[in-house]
Write a protein that holds these residues in place. Structure first.
Motif, PDB file in Angstrom:
ATOM      1  N   MET A 138       0.694  -1.128   0.239  1.00 34.04           N
ATOM      2  CA  MET A 138       0.073  -0.216   0.047  1.00 34.04           C
ATOM      3  C   MET A 138       0.806   1.236  -0.120  1.00 34.04           C
ATOM      4  O   MET A 138       1.789   1.336   0.964  1.00 34.04           O
ATOM      5  CB  MET A 138      -1.050   0.116   1.285  1.00 34.04           C
ATOM      6  N   VAL A 139       0.475   2.141  -0.754  1.00 32.58           N
ATOM      7  CA  VAL A 139       1.262   3.411  -1.053  1.00 32.58           C
ATOM      8  C   VAL A 139       0.319   4.553  -0.990  1.00 32.58           C
ATOM      9  O   VAL A 139      -0.690   4.581  -1.593  1.00 32.58           O
ATOM     10  CB  VAL A 139       2.248   3.387  -2.170  1.00 32.58           C
ATOM     11  N   GLU A 140       0.610   5.708  -0.497  1.00 31.22           N
ATOM     12  CA  GLU A 140      -0.191   7.051  -0.550  1.00 31.22           C
ATOM     13  C   GLU A 140       0.545   8.007  -1.015  1.00 31.22           C
ATOM     14  O   GLU A 140       1.703   8.324  -0.630  1.00 31.22           O
ATOM     15  CB  GLU A 140      -0.528   7.356   1.157  1.00 31.22           C
ATOM     16  N   VAL A 141      -0.036   8.791  -1.827  1.00 32.35           N
ATOM     17  CA  VAL A 141       0.614   9.904  -2.727  1.00 32.35           C
ATOM     18  C   VAL A 141      -0.545  11.116  -2.434  1.00 32.35           C
ATOM     19  O   VAL A 141      -1.562  10.812  -1.842  1.00 32.35           O
ATOM     20  CB  VAL A 141       0.634   9.361  -4.180  1.00 32.35           C
ATOM     21  N   CYS A 142      -0.090  12.181  -2.779  1.00 29.40           N
ATOM     22  CA  CYS A 142      -0.869  13.624  -2.366  1.00 29.40           C
ATOM     23  C   CYS A 142      -1.258  13.357  -0.695  1.00 29.40           C
ATOM     24  O   CYS A 142      -2.448  13.579  -0.693  1.00 29.40           O
ATOM     25  CB  CYS A 142      -2.107  13.393  -3.457  1.00 29.40           C
ATOM     26  N   ALA A 143      -0.518  12.980  -0.172  1.00 28.73           N
ATOM     27  CA  ALA A 143      -0.722  12.507   1.312  1.00 28.73           C
ATOM     28  C   ALA A 143      -0.812  13.766   2.174  1.00 28.73           C
ATOM     29  O   ALA A 143      -1.291  13.554   3.431  1.00 28.73           O
ATOM     30  CB  ALA A 143       0.500  11.588   1.901  1.00 28.73           C
ATOM     31  N   GLY A 144      -0.524  15.148   1.836  1.00 27.54           N
ATOM     32  CA  GLY A 144      -0.948  16.103   2.631  1.00 27.54           C
ATOM     33  C   GLY A 144       0.124  16.073   4.018  1.00 27.54           C
ATOM     34  O   GLY A 144       1.161  15.773   3.873  1.00 27.54           O
ATOM     35  N   SER A 145      -0.855  15.783   5.194  1.00 24.40           N
ATOM     36  CA  SER A 145       0.034  15.734   6.482  1.00 24.40           C
ATOM     37  C   SER A 145       0.361  14.221   6.839  1.00 24.40           C
ATOM     38  O   SER A 145       1.077  14.394   7.555  1.00 24.40           O
ATOM     39  CB  SER A 145      -1.085  16.333   7.579  1.00 24.40           C
ATOM     40  N   GLY A 146      -0.066  13.261   5.823  1.00 26.01           N
ATOM     41  CA  GLY A 146       0.515  11.979   5.996  1.00 26.01           C
ATOM     42  C   GLY A 146      -0.216  11.161   7.351  1.00 26.01           C
ATOM     43  O   GLY A 146       0.024  10.201   7.486  1.00 26.01           O
ATOM     44  N   LEU A 147      -1.341  11.756   7.666  1.00 20.55           N
ATOM     45  CA  LEU A 147      -2.061  11.358   8.879  1.00 20.55           C
ATOM     46  C   LEU A 147      -2.766  10.191   8.572  1.00 20.55           C
ATOM     47  O   LEU A 147      -2.271   9.065   9.456  1.00 20.55           O
ATOM     48  CB  LEU A 147      -3.157  12.213   9.307  1.00 20.55           C
ATOM     49  N   LEU A 148      -3.304   9.814   7.409  1.00 23.47           N
ATOM     50  CA  LEU A 148      -3.808   8.478   7.159  1.00 23.47           C
ATOM     51  C   LEU A 148      -2.792   7.494   6.991  1.00 23.47           C
ATOM     52  O   LEU A 148      -2.820   6.551   7.643  1.00 23.47           O
ATOM     53  CB  LEU A 148      -4.773   8.763   5.979  1.00 23.47           C
ATOM     54  N   GLY A 149      -1.698   7.847   6.019  1.00 21.13           N
ATOM     55  CA  GLY A 149      -0.870   6.687   6.004  1.00 21.13           C
ATOM     56  C   GLY A 149       0.273   6.468   6.867  1.00 21.13           C
ATOM     57  O   GLY A 149       0.669   5.592   7.329  1.00 21.13           O
ATOM     58  N   ASP A 182       7.012  16.577   7.499  1.00 18.66           N
ATOM     59  CA  ASP A 182       7.642  15.275   7.813  1.00 18.66           C
ATOM     60  C   ASP A 182       7.527  14.225   6.770  1.00 18.66           C
ATOM     61  O   ASP A 182       8.173  13.196   6.619  1.00 18.66           O
ATOM     62  CB  ASP A 182       7.591  14.790   9.138  1.00 18.66           C
ATOM     63  N   VAL A 183       6.452  14.545   5.877  1.00 14.56           N
ATOM     64  CA  VAL A 183       6.015  13.684   4.779  1.00 14.56           C
ATOM     65  C   VAL A 183       7.204  13.890   3.761  1.00 14.56           C
ATOM     66  O   VAL A 183       7.563  15.112   3.475  1.00 14.56           O
ATOM     67  CB  VAL A 183       4.820  13.907   4.260  1.00 14.56           C
ATOM     68  N   THR A 184       7.700  12.846   3.422  1.00 12.99           N
ATOM     69  CA  THR A 184       8.577  12.664   2.210  1.00 12.99           C
ATOM     70  C   THR A 184       8.010  13.602   0.852  1.00 12.99           C
ATOM     71  O   THR A 184       6.890  13.285   0.469  1.00 12.99           O
ATOM     72  CB  THR A 184       8.703  11.251   1.351  1.00 12.99           C
ATOM     73  N   GLU A 185       8.892  14.350   0.519  1.00 16.02           N
ATOM     74  CA  GLU A 185       8.409  15.321  -0.802  1.00 16.02           C
ATOM     75  C   GLU A 185       8.989  14.538  -1.893  1.00 16.02           C
ATOM     76  O   GLU A 185      10.086  14.458  -2.432  1.00 16.02           O
ATOM     77  CB  GLU A 185       9.133  16.646  -0.676  1.00 16.02           C
ATOM     78  N   GLU A 186       7.776  14.170  -2.876  1.00 20.52           N
ATOM     79  CA  GLU A 186       7.925  13.440  -4.121  1.00 20.52           C
ATOM     80  C   GLU A 186       6.680  13.519  -4.844  1.00 20.52           C
ATOM     81  O   GLU A 186       5.683  13.432  -4.276  1.00 20.52           O
ATOM     82  CB  GLU A 186       8.313  11.901  -3.689  1.00 20.52           C
ATOM     83  N   ILE A 196       2.539  -2.370  -6.332  1.00 19.24           N
ATOM     84  CA  ILE A 196       1.599  -1.526  -5.441  1.00 19.24           C
ATOM     85  C   ILE A 196       0.116  -2.214  -5.803  1.00 19.24           C
ATOM     86  O   ILE A 196      -0.114  -2.609  -6.960  1.00 19.24           O
ATOM     87  CB  ILE A 196       1.406  -0.003  -6.211  1.00 19.24           C
ATOM     88  N   ASP A 197      -0.291  -2.646  -4.780  1.00 19.98           N
ATOM     89  CA  ASP A 197      -1.762  -3.196  -4.985  1.00 19.98           C
ATOM     90  C   ASP A 197      -2.941  -2.211  -4.794  1.00 19.98           C
ATOM     91  O   ASP A 197      -3.739  -2.282  -5.175  1.00 19.98           O
ATOM     92  CB  ASP A 197      -1.743  -4.379  -3.741  1.00 19.98           C
ATOM     93  N   VAL A 198      -2.626  -1.464  -3.872  1.00 21.74           N
ATOM     94  CA  VAL A 198      -3.473  -0.313  -3.493  1.00 21.74           C
ATOM     95  C   VAL A 198      -2.536   1.337  -3.457  1.00 21.74           C
ATOM     96  O   VAL A 198      -1.707   1.157  -2.654  1.00 21.74           O
ATOM     97  CB  VAL A 198      -4.165  -0.480  -2.195  1.00 21.74           C
ATOM     98  N   LEU A 199      -3.234   2.177  -4.017  1.00 20.85           N
ATOM     99  CA  LEU A 199      -2.619   3.527  -4.206  1.00 20.85           C
ATOM    100  C   LEU A 199      -3.779   4.231  -3.447  1.00 20.85           C
ATOM    101  O   LEU A 199      -5.029   4.493  -3.752  1.00 20.85           O
ATOM    102  CB  LEU A 199      -2.437   3.888  -5.556  1.00 20.85           C
ATOM    103  N   ILE A 200      -3.319   4.868  -2.490  1.00 21.51           N
ATOM    104  CA  ILE A 200      -4.126   5.882  -1.802  1.00 21.51           C
ATOM    105  C   ILE A 200      -3.946   7.330  -2.219  1.00 21.51           C
ATOM    106  O   ILE A 200      -2.806   7.629  -2.303  1.00 21.51           O
ATOM    107  CB  ILE A 200      -3.967   5.685  -0.052  1.00 21.51           C
ATOM    108  N   MET A 201      -5.085   7.956  -2.587  1.00 16.44           N
ATOM    109  CA  MET A 201      -4.969   9.152  -3.054  1.00 16.44           C
ATOM    110  C   MET A 201      -6.189  10.027  -2.144  1.00 16.44           C
ATOM    111  O   MET A 201      -7.335   9.752  -2.449  1.00 16.44           O
ATOM    112  CB  MET A 201      -4.898   9.350  -4.455  1.00 16.44           C
TER     113      MET A 201
END
Length: 178
Positions: free
Chosen positions: A1-12, A48-52, A64-69
């Motif tokens: 599982m990977v999260e992009v556009c994570a903002g504050s990263g709270l979910l991931g 603190d979220v990785t900038e990419e 990647i099985d699931v991409l969180i956006m």
């Protein structure tokens, strides 16, 4: 599982306990032109979220099985990321949290290429448990408060269309690196 556009990263990072390299954000909120007022606590977490960029994160992953956006910017970020995801990880699903309205997040191109994934576990474990009250952040942020009731989780699959000159069918022509 990977999260992009994570903002504050709270979910991931917090709720799903994903590794730092699996939770990324472009930090567009930091570069100006971002209209949502962000409180100090949100910014502290987000820094603190990785900038990419989303496309780069997807390209760099072996599987990647699931991409969180969640709430992607109102530009081609989500659409281009979904094209790269479909090319590199063809069976991946997109766990999307947003409004389903390109006036607030994403673009019509992105939404027009998504199909529902019927998954009873996702419905039971995510949709039926998604809070229907406004969060503290949503309540104090005018730009989000107005649309908070429209934001919800969805499980989607990106599919290519049959329009020959669409970016999904000729990504390199549109500058999308696969």
């Amino acid at each position: 599982m990977v999260e992009v556009c994570a903002g504050s990263g709270l979910l991931g990072k917090t709720l799903l306990n994903l590794d730092d390299e699996n939770v990324t954000d472009s930090h567009c909120w930091q570069k100006g032109g971002y209209t949502v007022e962000l409180d100090d606590e949100w910014v502290k977490f987000a820094e603190d979220v990785t900038e990419e960029f989303a496309e780069e994160t997807i390209r760099n992953k072996t599987k990647i099985d699931v991409l969180i956006m969640a709430m992607p910017p109102k530009d081609n970020t989500a659409f281009h990321a979904a094209i790269v995801l479909k090319k590199k990880h063809p069976d991946a699903k997109i766990f999307y949290i947003g409004t389903w309205n390109s006036s607030y997040d994403g673009t019509c191109d992105f939404f027009d290429h998504l199909d529902d994934v019927d998954d009873s576990d996702f419905t039971d474990l995510v949709i039926n448990r998604y809070p229907n009250e406004l969060s503290e952040f949503q309540q104090r942020t005018a730009e989000v408060r107005d649309i908070a009731g429209l934001i919800g989780p969805q499980l989607k699959e990106f599919n290519f269309c049959n329009v020959q000159d669409c970016a999904c069918n000729s990504p390199k022509h549109y500058g999308i690196e696969l």
